[in-house]
Design an enzyme around this catalytic site. Structure first.
Site, PDB file in Angstrom:
ATOM      1  N   ALA A 121       0.185  -3.410  -3.261  1.00 59.34           N
ATOM      2  CA  ALA A 121      -0.757  -3.509  -2.152  1.00 59.34           C
ATOM      3  C   ALA A 121      -2.213  -3.597  -2.586  1.00 59.34           C
ATOM      4  CB  ALA A 121      -0.580  -2.312  -1.215  1.00 59.34           C
ATOM      5  N   ASN A 181       4.434   4.149  -4.093  1.00 60.89           N
ATOM      6  CA  ASN A 181       4.999   3.368  -5.189  1.00 60.89           C
ATOM      7  C   ASN A 181       3.923   2.583  -5.936  1.00 60.89           C
ATOM      8  OD1 ASN A 181       8.019   3.656  -5.335  1.00 60.89           O
ATOM      9  ND2 ASN A 181       7.771   3.246  -3.159  1.00 60.89           N
ATOM     10  N   HIS A 211      -6.457   1.000   0.379  1.00 65.41           N
ATOM     11  CA  HIS A 211      -6.130   1.352  -0.997  1.00 65.41           C
ATOM     12  C   HIS A 211      -7.379   1.204  -1.856  1.00 65.41           C
ATOM     13  CE1 HIS A 211      -1.872   1.010   0.138  1.00 65.41           C
ATOM     14  NE2 HIS A 211      -2.219  -0.091   0.757  1.00 65.41           N
TER      15      HIS A 211
END
Length: 257
Positions: A121, A181, A211
């Site tokens: 991501a 993850n 993120h």
């Protein structure tokens, strides 16, 4: 005539469906030969679903992409690699098990297979891997997500807003198996599961997963921030994750081996 890459997919949930749509744009060079599924009830897929690993591997995939969670990689990665296929795990957190990871790498070497880590991501994994060659002092991943991203995927208490977790990447991938993850890829590309710091925050005002990757070292410093829209309200994964799996399958990725 160019031989098309034969791709198998583990899972048939939202992430597998989104990946399938991406791969459908590359039918000249790839074909999906089947899905490994747990139940006969579920979403219809573009290729046949198989309910045993034996039948799935009998389709002779050149490469297998896991879209079904850390337990799926723990269960299937080794036999897939032993069958001679390349392996792309969405659930990189499963590789926090050092003994398991070493066995996968050793087997991949003997089979001349690759373990291809998706960037997930975030962006900047290539820079992190490059910076590792000049000592890195500190890596921090900060994930800030709406409550709906974490609820249903985390056993602990979630505040209305603010810090949910602070610790190492090794601990994060265990406590947030569906949400952290990405920190596994960051750890493997950088300074490892124990030295990589992770913060998980919740913000009810967000409609995206935010993120941040903050890296400091002898090379200098860089900060990366990505605001990723989710695949669906029911899926914790950002849409870009499926694109990263497609890129890994097509051969543009960070290699564990």
């Amino acid at each position: 005539m160019t031989t098309r890459l034969r791709i198998g997919i583990i899972g048939r949930g939202a992430l597998a469906q989104e990946l399938s749509r991406h791969l459908a744009q590359h039918t000249a060079s790839t074909e999906i030969v089947g899905y490994l599924a747990r139940s006969k009830s579920g979403q219809a897929m573009p290729a046949e679903c198989f309910f045993s690993l034996h039948d799935f591997l009998a389709q002779k995939p050149d490469l297998v992409v896991e879209c079904a969670g850390q337990a799926a990689t723990a269960q299937y990665a080794l036999p897939v690699i032993q069958a001679g296929a390349h392996y792309v795990p969405a659930s990189v957190g499963a590789l926090a098990d050092d003994i398991f990871r070493a066995r996968l790498v050793d087997t991949a070497r003997s089979m001349r297979s690759q373990i291809r880590l998706p960037t997930g991501a975030i962006v900047g994994i290539d820079g992190l891997a490059a910076a590792r060659h000049t000592p890195i002092d500190d890596v921090l991943y900060r994930g800030t997500m709406p409550p709906s991203t974490l609820r249903g995927h985390y056993d602990g208490d979630i505040p209305d807003q603010g810090l949910v977790f602070s610790g190492s990447a090794r601990e994060a991938v265990k406590r947030f198996p569906k949400n952290a993850n990405l920190t596994g890829t960051i750890a493997l590309a950088g300074i490892g599961f124990d030295r990589t710091r992770v913060e998980m925050h919740v913000d009810p005002g967000l409609n995206a997963n935010v993120h941040e990757l903050i890296v400091r070292g002898h090379f200098g410093a860089f900060d990366v921030k990505v605001s990723g829209l989710r695949i669906s309200d029911a899926s914790p994964s950002s849409r870009i994750v499926a694109g990263s799996l497609a890129q890994a399958a097509l051969g543009s990725t960070y290699l564990l081996l």
